[in-house]
Structures are given as structure tokens and as C-alpha cells.
Write an enzyme that holds these catalytic residues in place. Sequence first.
Site, short mmCIF file in Angstrom:
data_model
loop_
_atom_site.label_atom_id
_atom_site.label_comp_id
_atom_site.label_asym_id
_atom_site.label_seq_id
_atom_site.Cartn_x
_atom_site.Cartn_y
_atom_site.Cartn_z
N SER A 1 -25.79 -43.70 -76.16
CA SER A 1 -26.08 -44.65 -75.10
C SER A 1 -24.77 -45.10 -74.44
O SER A 1 -24.00 -44.27 -73.95
CB SER A 1 -26.88 -45.82 -75.70
OG SER A 1 -27.38 -46.67 -74.71
N HIS B 1 -28.99 -41.50 -72.47
CA HIS B 1 -30.33 -41.83 -71.99
C HIS B 1 -30.21 -42.88 -70.89
O HIS B 1 -29.12 -43.37 -70.60
CB HIS B 1 -31.26 -42.30 -73.12
CG HIS B 1 -30.81 -43.56 -73.81
ND1 HIS B 1 -31.43 -44.03 -74.94
CD2 HIS B 1 -29.83 -44.46 -73.55
CE1 HIS B 1 -30.85 -45.14 -75.34
NE2 HIS B 1 -29.88 -45.43 -74.50
#
EC number: 3.4.21.92
Length: 194
Positions: A98, A123
Site C-alpha cells: 500500500s 492497491h
Amino acid sequence: MNLIPTVVEKNARGERSYDIFSRLLKERIIFVTGKIEDYMANLIIAQMIFLESEDPEKDIFLYINSPGGVVTSGMSIYDTMQFIKCEVSTLCIGQSSSMAALILASGEKGKRFSLPNARIMIHQPLGGSQGQATDIAIHTTEILKIKKCMIELLSKHTGQSAEIISKDTERDRFFSGSEAVIYGLIDKVITCRK
């Protein structure tokens, strides 16, 4: 319980005891570990600024093992990396997921690394809101702006098109070290010090 090992250095003037992270800071190594949030980000930023004041010509080394965290906290680390004069080398040890993946990818080109069994994941930003419909709409607009910004930054640092980044971040996308090299998130997988 949070135990931090200490090391003892001996020299002609005597002995000095350091916690391990302070000793590594002398070698210009900063650890980015655990969830990225404001307190942790402020400590990392303070260490980078301190090292820049010590010697703006020497590299700083970020060792990353993080699942990611709060976008604004991560962006404060990212912005500081871009702001300071020192080149910042990044190394994924364990995971960079992330927001931590963006920090990894934003290291100095040619100085972005991973260990062989590390995992990297990108993501889209996560969020949630509650309250009145108007407030939810405001938060939706904001998270879409953040998503666009993250796509642009990942595109800039990986060399991938914004369209590819957008498609690949629709869901969690995991990379091994060698896959991350091909994608442009890092420059090399390293197995040992030279």
C-alpha cells in the site's frame, strides 16, 4: 511489550550504550516498520531532516517492512524524501504494501532494492465514511482525488502508464522482488552485501 536491544561501543574515551535504532541512525539507516501513521511518520521525517543537516551529500537508507497505513502520513514521508537534498535509497525487508510500496518506489532511481523473499503490494486507497449523505459525497470526492494522485505518483516512479497503474490497483496486486523489478517498483533484488 516492546523490547529494543542496546549495543555498546567502546573507544579510547570509554563505553557508550545506544538503542539499536539510534546506532543504525549513525550509519544513516532509518527503519519504516509497522503501520504508517502520524507519530511514526513524524519520527521518520525528523530522522531524515536530522541526517540531511548532518551531511546533505550522503545517502539516507530507508529499510521498509510495513503493511502501509494512513495515506496522509505516508505522503508526508514521501514529500520529505523529495524535499531533502540527500538521495534516499530504499530497501524492502519483509513487505512494502500500500502506502509503503509508494515510499519504496519513490527512492532514488538505481537505489531501490528488495530482499529475495520480500513482498510488495499496490492497491487503490482505502477509506470509509459515515454521516449525512452530503458528508459522504465530500469524502468520496476526496478519496477519488487521492486515488488519482497515487496513480500519477506510481506512474512517475515506475515508468508504467497511468492506465496500467489504474488497472493494476483496482484490487490488491502482489509482486515478488523480481516481478517488482520488471514493473519498475524497484531496481534490483539483492541477496547479500558486497
